[in-house]
Enzyme design. Sequence first.
Site, PDB file in Angstrom:
ATOM      1  CE1 TYR A   1      -3.738   2.502   0.639  1.00  0.00           C
ATOM      2  CE2 TYR A   1      -2.184   3.464   2.199  1.00  0.00           C
ATOM      3  CZ  TYR A   1      -3.349   3.542   1.456  1.00  0.00           C
ATOM      4  OH  TYR A   1      -4.115   4.688   1.514  1.00  0.00           O
TER       5      TYR A   1
ATOM      6  CE  LYS B   1      -2.826   5.618  -1.649  1.00  0.00           C
ATOM      7  NZ  LYS B   1      -3.896   6.147  -2.520  1.00  0.00           N
TER       8      LYS B   1
END
Length: 308
Positions: free
Chosen positions: A217, A221
């Site tokens: 995750y 980003k």
Amino acid sequence: MFYYRPLSTPKDLPPSTEPFYPNIYLRSQLCTKPQWPPSSTSVEDKVAIVTGSNTGLGLESSRQLLSYNLSHLIMAVRSIAKGEAAAAELRREYPLATIEVWQLDMTSYESIQKFVQRTETLPRLDIVILNAALGNLTFNIVKSTGHEEAMQVNYLSTVFLSILLLPVLKRKSPTGPGRLTIVSSGLALTVGIPTKTSSPLMTTFDNPKTYKWDTQYSMSKLLGHMFLYKLVDFVSADDVIVNLVDPGFTKGTELQRQASGLLSVVFSLAKLATARTVRDGACTYLDATVVKGKESHGCFLMEWKIQP
């Protein structure tokens, strides 16, 4: 062609000197007050798209845009049924606004292309908030692309959709530069590029044997930061202002919906102790798209400020 380069691009800012990420997190979550748009703010006559807008931050940011007199909202969602249920709620609150639900499957390049083609039918398009994201605890492959699902949605598909929407925003925003805000996370500050020798690099993230949901995750980003870092060399702020925004750790979202057992308890306690309300988290989106101007082009916004 001359492109506008504001002084505070990420390429000009010095790197963060904060030695310990939890310091950043706690300051951001507990010591930073929300900064709301001025009372005179209005987005009347404008058209906005918000992805992942049937729940959580997407739904709340849609509601806040409507509260500032947004004329036309397009809720881009995977499930039309869920989108219509959320839209019905907003239509009751804002009966004068036009609120549409359009299908968008962020795991499908074909769906993304069809969605962008549909935007060509709009008389104008002023604001796009790319909010849709996943935080999968388990490894899942998107069969049509061969990529891990969270990396697919959070990075690859978000970047693809951004690139396709840029010329639409440039042409269809008549009262100033179009606005494109990509939702990011402060967790991008916690990871580094893998030292693995896989080539191309993306294959590193599609390996179930090395999959770690939290790293994946955060990496998705970080790659978004790298994309924007390069994008400002090709996109003028006079045409479209593009930025990243971190809403912070927020209650009332479904990002950790897969958590169970002890992990679910940990998330619940962390939210109770440190999380922002969904209302405060969503107002970071308005700050990025409505309040901030060309100075935010190519920048990462956290705590309602431009950050390294």
